[in-house]
Design an enzyme around this catalytic site. Structure first.
Site, PDB file in Angstrom:
ATOM      1  N   HIS A   1       0.831  -1.205   0.000  1.00 42.86           N
ATOM      2  CA  HIS A   1       0.000   0.000   0.000  1.00 42.86           C
ATOM      3  C   HIS A   1       0.868   1.259   0.000  1.00 42.86           C
ATOM      4  O   HIS A   1       2.050   1.238   0.368  1.00 42.86           O
ATOM      5  CB  HIS A   1      -0.916   0.002   1.218  1.00 42.86           C
ATOM      6  CG  HIS A   1      -0.155  -0.003   2.518  1.00 42.86           C
ATOM      7  ND1 HIS A   1       0.389   1.139   3.073  1.00 42.86           N
ATOM      8  CD2 HIS A   1       0.160  -1.020   3.360  1.00 42.86           C
ATOM      9  CE1 HIS A   1       0.997   0.830   4.204  1.00 42.86           C
ATOM     10  NE2 HIS A   1       0.884  -0.466   4.403  1.00 42.86           N
TER      11      HIS A   1
ATOM     12  N   GLU B   1      -2.117  -7.306   7.664  1.00 41.92           N
ATOM     13  CA  GLU B   1      -0.793  -7.198   8.277  1.00 41.92           C
ATOM     14  C   GLU B   1      -0.763  -7.910   9.628  1.00 41.92           C
ATOM     15  O   GLU B   1      -1.813  -8.186  10.235  1.00 41.92           O
ATOM     16  CB  GLU B   1      -0.437  -5.709   8.442  1.00 41.92           C
ATOM     17  CG  GLU B   1       0.927  -5.412   9.071  1.00 41.92           C
ATOM     18  CD  GLU B   1       2.101  -5.991   8.308  1.00 41.92           C
ATOM     19  OE1 GLU B   1       2.283  -7.235   8.380  1.00 41.92           O
ATOM     20  OE2 GLU B   1       2.848  -5.219   7.674  1.00 41.92           O
TER      21      GLU B   1
END
Length: 400
Positions: free
Chosen positions: A204, A280
């Site tokens: 990202h 994550e």
């Protein structure tokens, strides 16, 4: 199931005027040109010529393998939007061509994507060859065509590079070119192994925490992209749109990844699927802290974490061993779901490093020895025999 790319174009010198079309069928996994078709069709409009090119390309793909799936790319917004069902077809000359094109393959086996004209040069050159042949009173001949060579030569002249097969990662190639070839080239796999599932891994873009190098996992504040992060996502989207190889987009559920994926998917004309397995690591009580702050507040826990993949961050976060198990299961599920296809996974530092580590068979401590920048691209391909090939790591050329 095989997948083909069909690129088609048509033109009219007068609109209406002397017209012709060209179409190219290539292997979606390797990029190899399988068929070229072109024809002078007499006096017609641009739109009719474009539809004739589409129909010829679909028929050529069907002749190669009637069970295949096909991804059509054209620079005609009209054709793409009409064949995708978003625009109505009103012109009486186009309606039968569109209906015939829709019948070549069963519904659902053909997808459509618009691309800029400069990326459709091969089909455009074929269409012009056909019109030139018609002007001479001749029929276009595949054996006499130089369209593919002309297109390759033009690309090499533009980039200053040779585009010879097998040149992946060769000396002199810039990172941008290596990224493009990595997505499309089968590597060392035997020819009978089939097309791999290729994961293009996009970290990202930046959040406000990224430049401060703070722990930002799945157990923290779930920050959004910063202005810099959105610009990075736009740049990644532009690169991937130029390459034209992405067939699906899957994102982690966290806000920063969904925002990044949304920007890219909008540019590619694709939807975003969300998979929780791509989230994550949960860094527990370390969320939002810098490494130095964790060292100061939780030195023993940090030392244990650095020494063993089984150690959890302070406060019951997720160990790297647990992350690895989760990522491996997610990998296996996605490889099965996207066998033979190229899919963009928009995720985070630890999942991407873990996928690379597992593909290489590297030890857990290798996670601390990889650099992975915001909005960087990496590529891993997975073959039917269970082997994997790491083709790219931490490419940031699109950001400069």
């Amino acid at each position: 199931m095989r997948e083909f790319i069909v690129e088609a174009d048509g033109g009219s010198r007068g609109n209406p005027g002397p017209a012709g079309y060209g179409a190219v069928v290539s292997d979606a996994a390797t990029g190899e040109t399988l068929r070229e078709v072109a024809e002078y069709i007499g006096v017609a409009t641009n739109n009719v010529a474009e539809y004739r090119g589409l129909l010829a390309g679909l028929r050529a793909a069907h002749e190669l393998d009637p069970a295949a799936t096909v991804h059509v790319r054209m620079d005609s917004k009209l054709v793409i939007e009409q064949m995708s069902g978003r625009w109505k077809i009103k012109h009486p000359d186009i309606k039968p061509l569109a209906a015939e094109s829709a019948r070549v393959f069963p519904p659902g086996r053909v997808t459509y994507e618009w691309m800029p004209r400069e990326r459709n040069k091969h089909a455009d050159r074929l269409a012009n060859e056909a019109m030139d042949a018609g002007a001479r009173g001749e029929q276009w001949s595949e054996s006499a065509s130089t369209a593919e060579l002309d297109t390759a030569a033009g690309a090499a002249e533009t980039s200053g590079l040779s585009d010879a097969p097998g040149a992946v990662g060769s000396a002199g190639a810039d990172a941008d070119t290596r990224a493009a070839k990595a997505v499309a080239t089968p590597g060392w796999a035997p020819a009978d192994m089939g097309a791999p599932a290729t994961f293009v891994l996009l970290r990202h873009g930046e959040t406000p925490l990224t430049p401060q190098k703070r722990f930002s996992g799945s157990g923290g504040t779930d920050p959004s992209l910063s202005d810099v992060g959105r610009e990075q996502a736009e740049r990644a989207a532009a690169l991937l749109a130029r390459r034209g190889t992405i067939q699906a987009v899957v994102s982690s559920p966290l806000t920063r990844t969904r925002e990044t994926a949304g920007i890219v998917a909008a540019r590619l004309g694709l939807d975003v699927s969300v998979d929780d397995g791509l989230r994550e690591t949960d860094f527990g009580a370390w969320e939002g802290l810098t490494f130095a702050e964790v060292r100061e507040r939780h030195p023993d826990d940090l030392n244990a974490w650095l020494a063993s993949p089984d150690a959890e961050p302070t406060g019951g976060g997720e160990s790297f061993a647990a992350t690895g198990t989760r990522i491996a299961a997610t990998r296996d599920k996605l490889v099965a779901a996207y066998a033979g296809r190229t899919v963009l996974l928009v995720t985070h530092v630890t999942p991407i490093k873990t996928l690379v580590r597992l593909a290489l068979g590297a030890p857990p401590e290798s996670l601390f020895r990889m650099e992975l920048s915001a909005a960087s691209l990496s590529v891993v391909a997975y073959y039917a025999d269970g082997n994997a090939s790491v083709r790219l790591l931490n490419d940031t050329s699109h950001l400069h």
